[in-house]
Design an enzyme around this catalytic site. Structure first.
Site, mmCIF file in Angstrom:
data_model
loop_
_atom_site.group_PDB
_atom_site.id
_atom_site.type_symbol
_atom_site.label_atom_id
_atom_site.label_comp_id
_atom_site.label_asym_id
_atom_site.label_seq_id
_atom_site.Cartn_x
_atom_site.Cartn_y
_atom_site.Cartn_z
ATOM 1 N N ASN A 71 0.804 -1.225 0.000
ATOM 2 C CA ASN A 71 0.000 0.000 0.000
ATOM 3 C C ASN A 71 0.836 1.274 0.000
ATOM 4 O O ASN A 71 0.376 2.312 -0.479
ATOM 5 C CB ASN A 71 -0.924 -0.020 1.238
ATOM 6 C CG ASN A 71 -1.545 1.333 1.544
ATOM 7 O OD1 ASN A 71 -2.545 1.714 0.952
ATOM 8 N ND2 ASN A 71 -0.938 2.085 2.463
ATOM 9 N N TYR A 88 2.794 8.799 -11.617
ATOM 10 C CA TYR A 88 1.916 8.024 -10.717
ATOM 11 C C TYR A 88 1.091 7.008 -11.508
ATOM 12 O O TYR A 88 0.995 5.835 -11.136
ATOM 13 C CB TYR A 88 1.019 9.023 -9.989
ATOM 14 C CG TYR A 88 0.120 8.465 -8.920
ATOM 15 C CD1 TYR A 88 0.609 8.218 -7.625
ATOM 16 C CD2 TYR A 88 -1.227 8.228 -9.161
ATOM 17 C CE1 TYR A 88 -0.230 7.744 -6.632
ATOM 18 C CE2 TYR A 88 -2.070 7.756 -8.175
ATOM 19 C CZ TYR A 88 -1.565 7.518 -6.901
ATOM 20 O OH TYR A 88 -2.403 7.050 -5.921
HETATM 21 P P1 NAD Z 1 -0.750 8.698 2.591
HETATM 22 O O1 NAD Z 1 0.277 9.635 2.069
HETATM 23 O O2 NAD Z 1 -1.763 9.200 3.542
HETATM 24 O O3 NAD Z 1 -0.021 7.418 3.261
HETATM 25 C C1 NAD Z 1 1.042 6.769 2.620
HETATM 26 C C2 NAD Z 1 1.925 6.120 3.674
HETATM 27 O O4 NAD Z 1 3.040 5.508 3.007
HETATM 28 C C3 NAD Z 1 2.507 7.113 4.677
HETATM 29 O O5 NAD Z 1 2.310 6.627 5.996
HETATM 30 C C4 NAD Z 1 3.984 7.174 4.311
HETATM 31 O O6 NAD Z 1 4.842 7.437 5.421
HETATM 32 C C5 NAD Z 1 4.202 5.781 3.740
HETATM 33 N N1 NAD Z 1 5.389 5.743 2.864
HETATM 34 C C6 NAD Z 1 5.726 6.634 1.899
HETATM 35 N N2 NAD Z 1 6.915 6.293 1.364
HETATM 36 C C7 NAD Z 1 7.328 5.159 1.982
HETATM 37 C C8 NAD Z 1 8.477 4.336 1.865
HETATM 38 N N3 NAD Z 1 9.461 4.618 1.010
HETATM 39 N N4 NAD Z 1 8.570 3.234 2.656
HETATM 40 C C9 NAD Z 1 7.586 2.942 3.556
HETATM 41 N N5 NAD Z 1 6.483 3.697 3.721
HETATM 42 C C10 NAD Z 1 6.355 4.792 2.949
HETATM 43 O O7 NAD Z 1 -1.422 8.052 1.305
HETATM 44 P P2 NAD Z 1 -2.861 7.311 1.117
HETATM 45 O O8 NAD Z 1 -3.771 8.277 0.498
HETATM 46 O O9 NAD Z 1 -3.242 6.614 2.364
HETATM 47 O O10 NAD Z 1 -2.447 6.261 -0.015
HETATM 48 C C11 NAD Z 1 -2.162 4.893 0.265
HETATM 49 C C12 NAD Z 1 -2.118 4.122 -1.051
HETATM 50 O O11 NAD Z 1 -3.380 4.246 -1.719
HETATM 51 C C13 NAD Z 1 -1.066 4.632 -2.037
HETATM 52 O O12 NAD Z 1 -0.510 3.532 -2.742
HETATM 53 C C14 NAD Z 1 -1.866 5.510 -2.971
HETATM 54 O O13 NAD Z 1 -1.275 5.624 -4.232
HETATM 55 C C15 NAD Z 1 -3.182 4.745 -3.027
HETATM 56 N N6 NAD Z 1 -4.345 5.540 -3.448
HETATM 57 C C16 NAD Z 1 -4.827 6.557 -2.682
HETATM 58 C C17 NAD Z 1 -5.969 7.239 -3.102
HETATM 59 C C18 NAD Z 1 -6.597 8.329 -2.299
HETATM 60 O O14 NAD Z 1 -7.607 8.886 -2.748
HETATM 61 N N7 NAD Z 1 -6.093 8.671 -1.124
HETATM 62 C C19 NAD Z 1 -6.579 6.914 -4.303
HETATM 63 C C20 NAD Z 1 -6.043 5.884 -5.080
HETATM 64 C C21 NAD Z 1 -4.929 5.192 -4.608
#
Ligand code: NAD
Length: 241
Positions: A85, A149
């Site tokens: 994730n 992305y």
């Molecule tokens: P977020 O930024 O709130 O959380 C992401 C987490 O990943 C953070 O805790 C961060 O510290 C951690 N992280 C970042 N780089 C890292 C690394 N190198 N090693 C370990 N941990 C790391 O993001 P989110 O919105 O919760 O997104 C989570 C996933 O869902 C992502 O893959 C994102 O692409 C995907 N996503 C999110 C949405 C949305 O609407 N929020 C939509 C589609 C997909």
């Protein structure tokens, strides 16, 4: 696969969607291991889920992921469920996108998923059981300002389908979830006008929650989905149809 005491690893779990997934799996009886690059944050998040564990790992680091997988399997137990994730975005129109912005996103969103799957798969193969669930994005089909992305997320879907084919003989399923627009620090960082514009596009009329994603992860982790592999499931309230 029964949830009770099965080990489920969730990357990027200290906040946002990853934390929501960890919460849902924890409530269903999994022994959740929260992984994040933010050590203080992941430790604090794990403290809210009694009996969970945590590891501070940069998912970009192949060797660090290898030792995390060994330490989890030695100290906690065989990994039954892997949820990839951890993800970042560095949005910019393509003609202005820097090499660093391209590389940063591919390193976390694609290489990071490879690293975890690569180190977890051998144990799952040996045990003839396992679930790998990759969080992709609705953006994989292309989205203005997100060439890096979208490419990383389309890559995740290619990875998912290939691993599904390679690992099916071992009774391991590999599926992807494409969240639509989910309320997390990532989306809250958007300019307010863009945020409101996205909301207007959702047929169900509300932003998604991390738990909306977590419940679909729980389905894909469970016995109920044992004959489902290589699928891409949108969780977006009808955002992309
Ligand atoms: P977020 O930024 O709130 O959380 C992401 C987490 O990943 C953070 O805790 C961060 O510290 C951690 N992280 C970042 N780089 C890292 C690394 N190198 N090693 C370990 N941990 C790391 O993001 P989110 O919105 O919760 O997104 C989570 C996933 O869902 C992502 O893959 C994102 O692409 C995907 N996503 C999110 C949405 C949305 O609407 N929020 C939509 C589609 C997909």
């Amino acid at each position: 696969m029964t949830a009770v005491n099965s080990v489920a690893v969730v990357t990027g779990a200290q906040r946002g969607i990853g934390y929501g997934i960890a919460q849902v799996l924890h409530n269903r009886g999994y022994r959740v291991v929260l992984v994040d690059i933010d050590e203080a944050g992941v430790q604090a998040a794990s403290a809210t889920l009694a009996g969970s564990a945590w590891r501070a790992v940069d998912v970009r680091d192949y060797a660090a992921v290898a030792s995390a997988v060994s330490s989890i399997e030695e100290d906690i137990g065989p990994i039954a469920v892997l949820v990839n994730n951890a993800g970042i975005n560095r949005d910019r129109m393509f003609h202005r996108m820097s090499e660093a912005e391209w590389d940063a996103v591919i390193a976390v969103n694609l290489k990071g998923y490879f690293n975890w799957a690569r180190h977890v798969a051998p144990g799952m193969r040996a045990r003839r059981a396992g679930r790998i669930i990759n969080i992709a994005s609705a953006s994989w089909q292309g989205n203005v300002g997100q060439a890096n992305y979208a490419a990383s997320k389309a890559g995740v879907i290619g990875l998912t389908k290939t691993l599904a084919k390679e690992l099916a003989p071992f009774q391991i399923t590999v599926n992807a979830i494409c969240p639509g627009f989910i309320e997390t620090p990532m989306t809250r960082a958007m300019p307010e006008a863009a945020f409101q514009q996205m909301l207007q596009k959702i047929p169900m009329g509300r932003i998604g929650t991390p738990e909306d994603v977590g419940r679909v992860v729980a389905f894909l982790a469970s016995d109920d989905s044992q004959y489902v592999t290589g699928e891409v499931i949108a969780v977006g309230g009808g955002l992309v149809l």
